[in-house]
Write an enzyme that holds these catalytic residues in place. Structure first.
Site, PDB file in Angstrom:
ATOM      1  N   SER A 115       0.240  -1.107   3.722  1.00 37.59           N
ATOM      2  CA  SER A 115       1.564  -1.371   4.376  1.00 37.59           C
ATOM      3  C   SER A 115       2.196  -2.703   3.981  1.00 37.59           C
ATOM      4  O   SER A 115       2.530  -2.910   2.981  1.00 37.59           O
ATOM      5  CB  SER A 115       1.188  -0.787   5.708  1.00 37.59           C
ATOM      6  N   ASP A 120       4.773   9.759   4.324  1.00 43.39           N
ATOM      7  CA  ASP A 120       4.472   8.499   5.070  1.00 43.39           C
ATOM      8  C   ASP A 120       5.916   8.086   5.918  1.00 43.39           C
ATOM      9  O   ASP A 120       6.876   7.954   5.199  1.00 43.39           O
ATOM     10  CB  ASP A 120       4.270   7.422   4.044  1.00 43.39           C
ATOM     11  N   HIS A 139       0.213   7.655   7.172  1.00 48.01           N
ATOM     12  CA  HIS A 139       0.694   6.619   6.656  1.00 48.01           C
ATOM     13  C   HIS A 139      -0.710   5.812   5.635  1.00 48.01           C
ATOM     14  O   HIS A 139      -1.720   5.601   6.341  1.00 48.01           O
ATOM     15  CB  HIS A 139       0.687   5.332   7.784  1.00 48.01           C
TER      16      HIS A 139
END
Length: 544
Positions: free
Chosen positions: A260, A486, A514
């Site tokens: 991320s 996602d 995610h």
């Protein structure tokens, strides 16, 4: 340095709890050449409402300058930085880390990278030693920004294969401003409870007033308590810190796994130090070319799509689903539930903490990160729709790292703003902002009404970085992973980053949630493990 409060942009429409919940990348952020596939600027949306003018034609916030972006020489060979690059880590016991095998230490880095005479900060570092005698080091970052890499070591053994855990010392660190590393201090625990729970109907004048109040209150508190470090918490500075850590780990090249926001940190490092890139895996990628507003728009669409997937799964599950009808009707029922809790908070196990609309939204939003939690989410949502908000409150608290005693394990709820507000400028046009907020609310009705606007409008430091592509010219192959469903880092961002990187290799996981590595079910794990263990670079464009 005295920090003057800068009212850079119009009032945020982001409700208090959504501001904290929506951006925890891996926990998440706000940011897209194409904002996640939303309607092209200037074209009519599906709702019939005109989209705002093209961002490219509008001015961005005025930028400051990062102390770490440009240095006169490579600090690794500059005598002014020798004290930092000549360190060894003294490993010892850890505090507040569950794994008994974890070891912790510190690394000293300059607070102001272009002027090391202004003092230093201590970078908190932890490791899980590998089983092999010649184990290298794999640096990991869980995202956020604001998530603790030292705490992430508790999760690493459940995500990575035994072979990788044996071959590498797993090393996590708290980036500057986060948790143990000069962590920013803002609101008290009691004030944070109030911030997370306070609710107003999204899009109303009351919601705007509430957002302005909290934006100002948080900015003032952060400046009062941590004003000396706030200008130096940008990702360029954190990437420079990583190179000191590389040297302290006695690694010629850095091996790195970033999730991320960790992809943004990793790609920034690769651009600064391309010749020191070892095995790099960037999972759930951020696109460095996008503005704060494009980030927000991409996430608004991503969470709307994820909500549709969750509702479809709920309606087709063998478990009891509190939603009825088709997907569109189920989403309308969910939105009606949020509105009802805005007006009438639900009872929980704690009479002093009812489930408000803000807390309910943050709990359901958390579900979108991990489809493995959808069964639990159906049950919690069913109980709440029957009048008991206890389980959704527990889930909301979990997403915010609130502990049973009422304290918060880390400062992630505020470190995220301290970093994001430096990294991502946005559009400095009030009329455009108003139109964009209306568009997000109209096109993405589940969470979009809480996501328009700018949580950085009152931040005391201007943004320090212009959106721009990252090429990392000359770096060894860098693996970039995108997940088609996602919500927090839409798939298109991973495609864009891999295309920008001169040595980018793109992998696609067809699934929900995610990130992918450690939760894809085998295919992505096999490819990444072969890369980390055998130096086998995956086939570019592989989909599984």
């Amino acid at each position: 340095m005295t920090l003057a409060a800068l009212s850079r942009r119009p009032l945020s429409r982001l409700t208090a709890a959504a501001a904290a919940a929506v951006l925890l990348l891996s926990g998440c952020t706000e940011m897209g050449g194409d904002p996640g596939g939303s309607s092209p600027a200037g074209e009519a949306s599906d709702s019939g409402q005109d989209a705002p003018a093209d961002e490219a034609d509008l001015p961005l916030d005025d930028l400051g300058k990062s102390a770490a972006q440009e240095l006169p020489a490579d600090p690794a060979s500059d005598s002014d930085y020798a004290q930092y690059y000549d360190q060894d880590i003294e490993w010892g016991e850890c505090e507040d880390v569950q794994s008994e095998d974890a070891e912790c230490g510190t690394v000293t880095v300059p607070l102001v990278w272009d002027d090391p005479s202004q003092g230093s900060i201590e970078l908190a570092v932890g490791r899980l030693p590998g089983a092999d005698e010649d184990s290298g080091s794999l640096l990991v970052n869980p995202g956020g920004p604001g998530a603790s890499g030292v705490n992430f070591l508790d999760s690493v053994p459940y995500m990575l294969s035994p072979e990788v855990l044996s071959a590498y010392d797993m090393v996590g660190f708290d980036p500057r401003g986060v948790a143990r590393t000069a962590g920013v201090e803002c609101l008290s625990d009691e004030e944070t409870d109030q911030y997370r729970s306070e609710t107003a109907e999204p899009g109303t004048a009351e919601a705007e007033d509430m957002a302005e109040k909290w934006s100002s209150r948080i900015a003032e508190a952060c400046e009062a308590n941590s004003g000396d470090v706030l200008p130096y918490l940008d990702t360029y500075s954190a990437a420079r810190d990583m190179d000191v850590l590389r040297a302290a780990l006695d690694s010629e090249k850095l091996d790195y796994l970033g999730y991320s926001y960790g992809t943004y940190l990793g790609s920034t490092y690769a651009d600064l130090y391309a010749d020191r890139v070892g095995h790099f895996v960037l999972d759930g990628a951020l696109d460095p070319t996008i503005t704060m507003d494009e980030l927000t728009a991409g996430q608004a669409e991503g969470f709307e799509k994820a909500t549709s997937a969750f509702v479809e799964d709920c309606l087709g599950s063998a478990d009891s689903c509190p939603l009825k009808g088709d997907v569109s009707e189920g989403k309308q029922q969910l939105q009606a539930f949020f509105a009802s809790v805005d007006d009438n908070p639900l009872q929980t196990d704690d009479p002093d903490r009812p489930l408000t609309g803000a807390l309910a939204r943050s709990a359901v939003m958390m579900l979108m990160y991990e489809d493995g939690q959808w069964s639990e989410g159906r049950q919690a949502l069913g109980e709440a729709m029957s009048g008991d908000g206890a389980q959704l409150l527990e889930m909301s608290d979990r997403s915010a790292e609130r502990q049973e005693d009422g304290s918060y394990r880390t400062n992630a709820n505020f470190a995220i703003s301290a970093i994001n507000c430096l990294d991502h400028p946005g559009i400095a046009d009030e009329q455009w902002q108003e139109q964009e907020a209306d568009r997000l609310a109209e096109e993405f009705p589940t969470f979009g009404p809480t996501m328009g606007g700018d949580g950085c409008s009152q931040w005391p430091v201007p943004p320090l970085r212009e959106p721009a592509p990252i090429s990392a010219e000359g770096a060894d192959p860098i693996v970039v992973i995108g997940t088609t469903g996602d919500p927090a880092t839409p798939y298109e961002w991973s495609v864009s980053l891999a295309d920008q990187l001169s040595s980018g290799v793109h992998l696609t996981f067809e699934g929900n949630g995610h990130t992918a590595y450690g939760r894809s079910g085998g295919c992505i794990e096999e490819q990444v493990d072969a890369y980390l263990l055998e130096d086998t670079v995956p086939e570019d464009g592989l989909t599984c």
